[in-house]
Design an enzyme around this catalytic site. Structure first.
Site, PDB file in Angstrom:
ATOM      1  N   ASP A   1       0.853  -1.197   0.000  1.00  0.00           N
ATOM      2  CA  ASP A   1       0.000   0.000   0.000  1.00  0.00           C
ATOM      3  C   ASP A   1       0.888   1.246   0.000  1.00  0.00           C
ATOM      4  OD1 ASP A   1      -3.151   0.763   1.278  1.00  0.00           O
ATOM      5  OD2 ASP A   1      -1.580   2.270   1.144  1.00  0.00           O
TER       6      ASP A   1
ATOM      7  N   ASP B   1      -4.077   2.394  -4.986  1.00  0.00           N
ATOM      8  CA  ASP B   1      -2.703   2.361  -4.457  1.00  0.00           C
ATOM      9  C   ASP B   1      -2.376   1.110  -3.661  1.00  0.00           C
ATOM     10  OD1 ASP B   1      -3.922   2.806  -1.971  1.00  0.00           O
ATOM     11  OD2 ASP B   1      -2.294   4.100  -1.300  1.00  0.00           O
ATOM     12  N   GLU B   2      -3.143   0.035  -3.872  1.00  0.00           N
ATOM     13  CA  GLU B   2      -2.833  -1.171  -3.099  1.00  0.00           C
ATOM     14  C   GLU B   2      -2.999  -2.446  -3.916  1.00  0.00           C
ATOM     15  OE1 GLU B   2      -5.807  -2.452  -0.198  1.00  0.00           O
ATOM     16  OE2 GLU B   2      -6.918  -0.631  -0.666  1.00  0.00           O
TER      17      GLU B   2
HETATM   18  P1  TTP Z   1      -5.095   5.378   1.259  1.00  0.00           P
HETATM   19  O1  TTP Z   1      -4.170   4.270   0.931  1.00  0.00           O
HETATM   20  O2  TTP Z   1      -6.223   5.104   2.191  1.00  0.00           O
HETATM   21  O3  TTP Z   1      -4.300   6.599   1.879  1.00  0.00           O
HETATM   22  P2  TTP Z   1      -2.847   7.151   1.536  1.00  0.00           P
HETATM   23  O4  TTP Z   1      -2.132   6.310   0.553  1.00  0.00           O
HETATM   24  O5  TTP Z   1      -2.984   8.579   1.138  1.00  0.00           O
HETATM   25  O6  TTP Z   1      -2.135   7.116   2.943  1.00  0.00           O
HETATM   26  P3  TTP Z   1      -1.514   5.859   3.717  1.00  0.00           P
HETATM   27  O7  TTP Z   1      -0.053   6.143   3.792  1.00  0.00           O
HETATM   28  O8  TTP Z   1      -2.178   5.868   5.037  1.00  0.00           O
HETATM   29  O9  TTP Z   1      -1.833   4.632   2.913  1.00  0.00           O
HETATM   30  O10 TTP Z   1      -5.730   5.957  -0.077  1.00  0.00           O
HETATM   31  C1  TTP Z   1      -5.016   6.052  -1.305  1.00  0.00           C
HETATM   32  C2  TTP Z   1      -5.385   7.348  -2.030  1.00  0.00           C
HETATM   33  O11 TTP Z   1      -6.780   7.404  -2.239  1.00  0.00           O
HETATM   34  C3  TTP Z   1      -5.022   8.591  -1.253  1.00  0.00           C
HETATM   35  O12 TTP Z   1      -3.676   9.024  -1.481  1.00  0.00           O
HETATM   36  C4  TTP Z   1      -6.041   9.583  -1.746  1.00  0.00           C
HETATM   37  C5  TTP Z   1      -7.254   8.749  -2.106  1.00  0.00           C
HETATM   38  N1  TTP Z   1      -8.270   8.878  -1.050  1.00  0.00           N
HETATM   39  C6  TTP Z   1      -9.232   9.885  -1.161  1.00  0.00           C
HETATM   40  O13 TTP Z   1      -9.257  10.628  -2.147  1.00  0.00           O
HETATM   41  N2  TTP Z   1     -10.156  10.008  -0.156  1.00  0.00           N
HETATM   42  C7  TTP Z   1     -10.177   9.200   0.950  1.00  0.00           C
HETATM   43  O14 TTP Z   1     -11.035   9.367   1.848  1.00  0.00           O
HETATM   44  C8  TTP Z   1      -9.171   8.179   1.065  1.00  0.00           C
HETATM   45  C9  TTP Z   1      -9.140   7.294   2.277  1.00  0.00           C
HETATM   46  C10 TTP Z   1      -8.238   8.058   0.062  1.00  0.00           C
HETATM   47 MG    MG Z   2      -2.030   4.223   0.772  1.00  0.00          MG
END
Ligand code: TTP
Ligand code: MG
Length: 362
Positions: free
Chosen positions: A9, A107-108
């Site tokens: 992720d 992103d995962e």
């Molecule tokens: P996530 O993987 O939940 O968050 P992240 O990658 O930004 O942070 P982390 O390091 O905790 O993994 O989500 C991936 C992308 O999806 C994030 O960069 C932006 C988008 N997103 C939104 O637009 N709104 C949201 O509420 C969430 C949770 C994510």
């Molecule tokens: Mg992420």
């Protein structure tokens, strides 16, 4: 044999892409989302850099509130085209580490590396290589969880962000999870946690210690699912749901590196049988058969043979593989891993059941 699953992720994904493309933002609180309009803006945060999280900012927070907490932050509107491009690059890299690949969100992704590892230290080495590869080729950070099930791997990937690698083994995952809040379990958010808290279940340890009957009585189906997750019960496969498969392959690492031809033969037979279960179930025929062989010290070779017609014949594959293997049989080095790959597919093609008499190769 145990399973080794990685959940990858990206760290603060949208913000990470912005920082990569604008190095002057590095080390600063970067917030992606709606325009804050000096505190009067509407809308929410998409994501923010870890420097912004120190101020309590997080995805989904109203942008006006974020601005009050962090007025000196760098506020940017999202640029999805660039994020999608980065995501595609990342997924392509991850896929190279295993055919058993499944993308989650933008992103995962999960990959299963059970046939490439003997122990968790090796799965961890794969995780380190993926991290390095993505850092060098895409320029952003990723966290990876490594565990015997998909759900445990997902919990693990979130534990040491950013740039973390967290390994749960079958032996230690309970100990590592027991003091964590139940909201660490995917699917338990702010709302559902209240039901669990009301029954005195706050930590994952509290949850796994209760009997399944009690959990079902209190929380029904969702309760059963989360109880199984924290008790390591999750047989879900890592599989792409959409998209066409281009090849089917399997490989096995020997418990100890070997010269023994009977052992090698028996491994080829097992792998071939496994592949043909999928082949027969999906009525796939193939033209190309590939042997993979890895010697001690990770020296790896592949040899392929492509036929002028489509095949669906388990015995034929084994014979071809053994024929390709001949080239290596006089090698003095011990073998660490063997694999078979079938490609150049056609679905429901009138495949030939071949025998060695019409063994024509091009
Ligand atoms: P996530 O993987 O939940 O968050 P992240 O990658 O930004 O942070 P982390 O390091 O905790 O993994 O989500 C991936 C992308 O999806 C994030 O960069 C932006 C988008 N997103 C939104 O637009 N709104 C949201 O509420 C969430 C949770 C994510
Ligand atoms: Mg992420």
């Amino acid at each position: 044999m145990g399973r080794f699953i990685l959940h990858c992720d990206l760290d603060c994904f949208f913000a990470a892409v912005e920082i990569r493309d604008n190095p002057q933002y590095k080390g600063k609180p970067v917030i992606i989302g709606a325009d804050p309009k000096e505190g009067k803006g509407r809308g929410v945060i998409s994501t923010c850099s870890y420097e912004a999280r120190v101020f309590g900012l997080h995805s989904g927070m109203p942008i006006s509130q974020a601005y009050r907490r962090c007025p000196h932050g760098i506020y940017l509107r999202p640029n999805f085209t660039r994020y999608l491009k980065a995501s595609k690059k990342v997924m392509k890299i991850i896929k190279q580490y295993s055919e058993d690949f499944q993308q989650g969100g933008i992103d995962e992704a999960y990959i299963e590396v059970s046939d490439k590892c003997r122990e968790f230290s090796e799965a961890k080495m794969i995780a380190e290589r993926i991290q390095k590869d993505i850092c060098e080729k895409v320029g952003i950070g990723i966290s990876i969880g490594c565990a015997p099930t998909k759900s445990l791997a997902k919990i693990a990937s979130d534990l040491n962000k950013p740039n973390g690698i967290t390994v749960f083994t079958s032996e230690n995952y309970k100990e590592q999870l027991k003091d964590l809040d139940i909201t660490r379990i995917p699917g338990i958010g702010k709302k559902s946690k209240v039901y669990f808290y009301n029954k005195g279940i706050r930590t994952i340890g509290n949850l796994s210690d209760i009997s399944l009957n009690h959990i079902i009585k209190f929380f029904g189906k969702q309760g059963k699912w989360v109880w199984q997750i924290v008790n390591g019960i999750d047989n879900r496969k890592v599989k792409e749901f959409h998209g066409k498969r281009k090849s089917i392959s399997a490989e096995r690492t020997f418990f100890t590196d070997t010269y023994d031809f009977n052992e090698i033969l028996s491994r080829f037979e097992t792998i071939n049988k496994k592949i043909h279960k999928t082949v027969n179930k999906n009525q796939i025929s193939y033209k190309t058969i590939t042997l993979k062989i890895r010697f001690e010290r990770f020296q790896t070779f592949t040899r392929s043979r492509t036929f002028p017609y489509h095949i669906q014949d388990e015995k034929f594959v084994l014979n071809t593989i053994l024929d390709l293997f001949k080239e290596f049989s006089s090698n003095k080095k011990k073998i660490r891993l063997v694999g078979i790959k079938l490609s150049n597919f056609e679905k429901n093609h009138k495949a030939r059941q071949t025998n060695l008499l019409n063994y024509v190769c091009i």
